[in-house]
Design a protein around this motif. Structure first.
Motif, mmCIF file in Angstrom:
data_model
loop_
_atom_site.group_PDB
_atom_site.id
_atom_site.type_symbol
_atom_site.label_atom_id
_atom_site.label_comp_id
_atom_site.label_asym_id
_atom_site.label_seq_id
_atom_site.Cartn_x
_atom_site.Cartn_y
_atom_site.Cartn_z
ATOM 1 N N ALA A 195 49.044 41.739 51.948
ATOM 2 C CA ALA A 195 49.030 40.536 52.785
ATOM 3 C C ALA A 195 50.357 40.400 53.525
ATOM 4 O O ALA A 195 50.388 40.073 54.726
ATOM 5 N N GLY A 196 51.465 40.671 52.825
ATOM 6 C CA GLY A 196 52.769 40.613 53.466
ATOM 7 C C GLY A 196 52.927 41.684 54.532
ATOM 8 O O GLY A 196 53.442 41.425 55.623
ATOM 9 N N LYS A 197 52.478 42.894 54.233
ATOM 10 C CA LYS A 197 52.574 43.994 55.195
ATOM 11 C C LYS A 197 51.699 43.718 56.416
ATOM 12 O O LYS A 197 52.101 44.019 57.560
ATOM 13 N N ARG A 198 50.535 43.144 56.197
ATOM 14 C CA ARG A 198 49.644 42.840 57.316
ATOM 15 C C ARG A 198 50.309 41.855 58.276
ATOM 16 O O ARG A 198 50.223 41.993 59.497
ATOM 17 N N GLU A 199 50.967 40.861 57.708
ATOM 18 C CA GLU A 199 51.660 39.879 58.547
ATOM 19 C C GLU A 199 52.783 40.544 59.350
ATOM 20 O O GLU A 199 52.972 40.257 60.541
ATOM 21 N N THR A 200 53.512 41.443 58.697
ATOM 22 C CA THR A 200 54.603 42.146 59.384
ATOM 23 C C THR A 200 54.070 43.026 60.507
ATOM 24 O O THR A 200 54.610 43.036 61.621
ATOM 25 N N LEU A 201 53.001 43.769 60.231
ATOM 26 C CA LEU A 201 52.425 44.650 61.247
ATOM 27 C C LEU A 201 51.817 43.850 62.393
ATOM 28 O O LEU A 201 51.929 44.235 63.565
ATOM 29 N N THR A 202 51.191 42.735 62.066
ATOM 30 C CA THR A 202 50.628 41.876 63.108
ATOM 31 C C THR A 202 51.723 41.325 64.012
ATOM 32 O O THR A 202 51.517 41.102 65.208
ATOM 33 N N GLY A 203 52.899 41.156 63.443
ATOM 34 C CA GLY A 203 54.026 40.673 64.222
ATOM 35 C C GLY A 203 54.631 41.711 65.143
ATOM 36 O O GLY A 203 55.550 41.397 65.907
ATOM 37 N N GLY A 204 54.152 42.951 65.073
ATOM 38 C CA GLY A 204 54.607 43.980 66.001
ATOM 39 C C GLY A 204 55.438 45.086 65.391
ATOM 40 O O GLY A 204 55.762 46.069 66.060
ATOM 41 N N THR A 205 55.817 44.954 64.121
ATOM 42 C CA THR A 205 56.577 46.029 63.475
ATOM 43 C C THR A 205 55.708 47.277 63.358
ATOM 44 O O THR A 205 54.521 47.186 63.023
ATOM 45 N N LEU A 206 56.298 48.425 63.651
ATOM 46 C CA LEU A 206 55.550 49.683 63.561
ATOM 47 C C LEU A 206 55.506 50.192 62.131
ATOM 48 O O LEU A 206 56.447 50.003 61.353
#
Length: 230
Positions: A195-206
Motif C-alpha cells: 500500500a505504501g509502495k503503491r502510493e509512492t509509485l502513484t506519486g510519480g516515483t520510478l
C-alpha cells in the motif's frame, strides 16, 4: 487390507486464518509463503472476480470416472474446497450442476479439479465457483475405486488433505495447515508494505529508484543512451 480409502477426519486450519488468506489473495499468499504451493496455470478460474479459501478435501480417481467424487461429498464440511485429481491426464467433464448442487448443500465453497467440468453456465448461475483444467461436455462413468483425503498432485502441485486452498483469477495456491498462520501474518505485512509502495509509485516515483535498481543495472552493463547504436 484395503488399497483405497475414504478418510473421514481432516485437520483444518482456524477459520480466521483462512479468512485472512482469502483476503490477501493468491499472488500475495504465494509470495508470503516463499513462492511455494502454486498450482500450474492449466487449472484456471472459470468465472471472473471470485476469491475463495478453505480446507482441502482431496479426491484421487481414475480419468473419466467420478465415483469417488460422489463418495467425497459425504465428508465435506461447510467452508471446505474440493480438490480433485485424476491418476492420468484427463479433460472429461467430471463435475456438473447435479454434483455441484450436492456440494453446495454441504457448504463447499468451491471446486479445484485437474480435469474437466461440464454444465458451466449452470454452475455459474448457481454461484458455485470452479477452477479446472478444461470445460468439456464429455461425461463420466461411476465404476472404479479411488481414494478420498489422500495426498494428490494437481497440475504439478502436491495437495494434502486439510491444506488451505486459496483460489482467485490469478490461479490456485495451497498451504500446509501448520504454516498457514505464519503465512497469513506475512501476507498482511506484505499488503501493508505494498500500500505504501503503491502510493509512492502513484506519486510519480520510478520503480528503478524505489527499489534501488540503478546500481544493479550498471553492474549488469546496462547503459542509458539517447539513440540506439547503429
Amino acid at each position: 487390507m484395503a488399497s483405497h480409502y475414504v478418510v473421514r477426519h481432516v485437520d483444518r486450519a482456524d477459520p480466521d486464518t483462512i479468512a485472512a488468506l482469502r483476503d490477501a489473495g493468491v499472488a500475495t499468499v504465494h509470495e508470503a509463503a516463499g513462492r511455494t504451493g502454486l498450482l500450474g496455470p492449466a487449472v484456471r478460474a472459470r468465472q471472473p472476480g471470485v476469491v475463495i479459501a478453505g480446507s482441502a478435501i482431496t479426491v484421487s480417481c481414475p480419468p473419466g470416472d467420478n465415483l469417488m467424487v460422489h463418495a467425497a461429498v459425504e465428508v465435506c464440511r461447510p467452508g471446505d474446497v474440493l480438490v480433485v485429481a485424476t491418476t492420468s491426464r484427463s479433460t472429461d467433464g467430471m463435475v456438473g450442476d447435479l454434483l455441484a448442487a450436492s456440494l453446495v448443500a454441504r457448504g463447499v465453497v468451491g471446486l479445484v479439479i485437474d480435469a474437466g467440468v461440464r454444465d458451466l453456465a449452470a454452475l455459474r448461475d448457481m454461484g458455485f465457483p470452479v477452477w479446472s483444467r478444461a470445460v468439456h461436455a464429455r461425461g463420466t462413468v461411476k465404476a472404479s475405486a479411488g481414494s478420498v483425503n489422500v495426498p494428490v498432485v494437481a497440475d504439478g502441485q502436491v495437495v494434502r488433505p486439510g491444506d488451505v486452498v486459496v483460489a482467485d483469477d490469478d490461479g490456485v495456491v495451497v498451504l500446509p495447515v501448520t504454516s498457514a498462520p505464519a503465512v497469513a501474518v506475512a501476507a498482511e505485512r506484505r499488503l501493508a508494505a505494498e500500500a505504501g509502495k503503491r502510493e509512492t509509485l502513484t506519486g510519480g516515483t520510478l520503480g528503478v529508484d524505489l527499489y534501488g535498481l540503478r546500481p544493479l543495472l550498471a553492474d549488469l552493463g546496462v547503459a542509458y543512451v539517447d539513440r540506439a547504436p547503429s
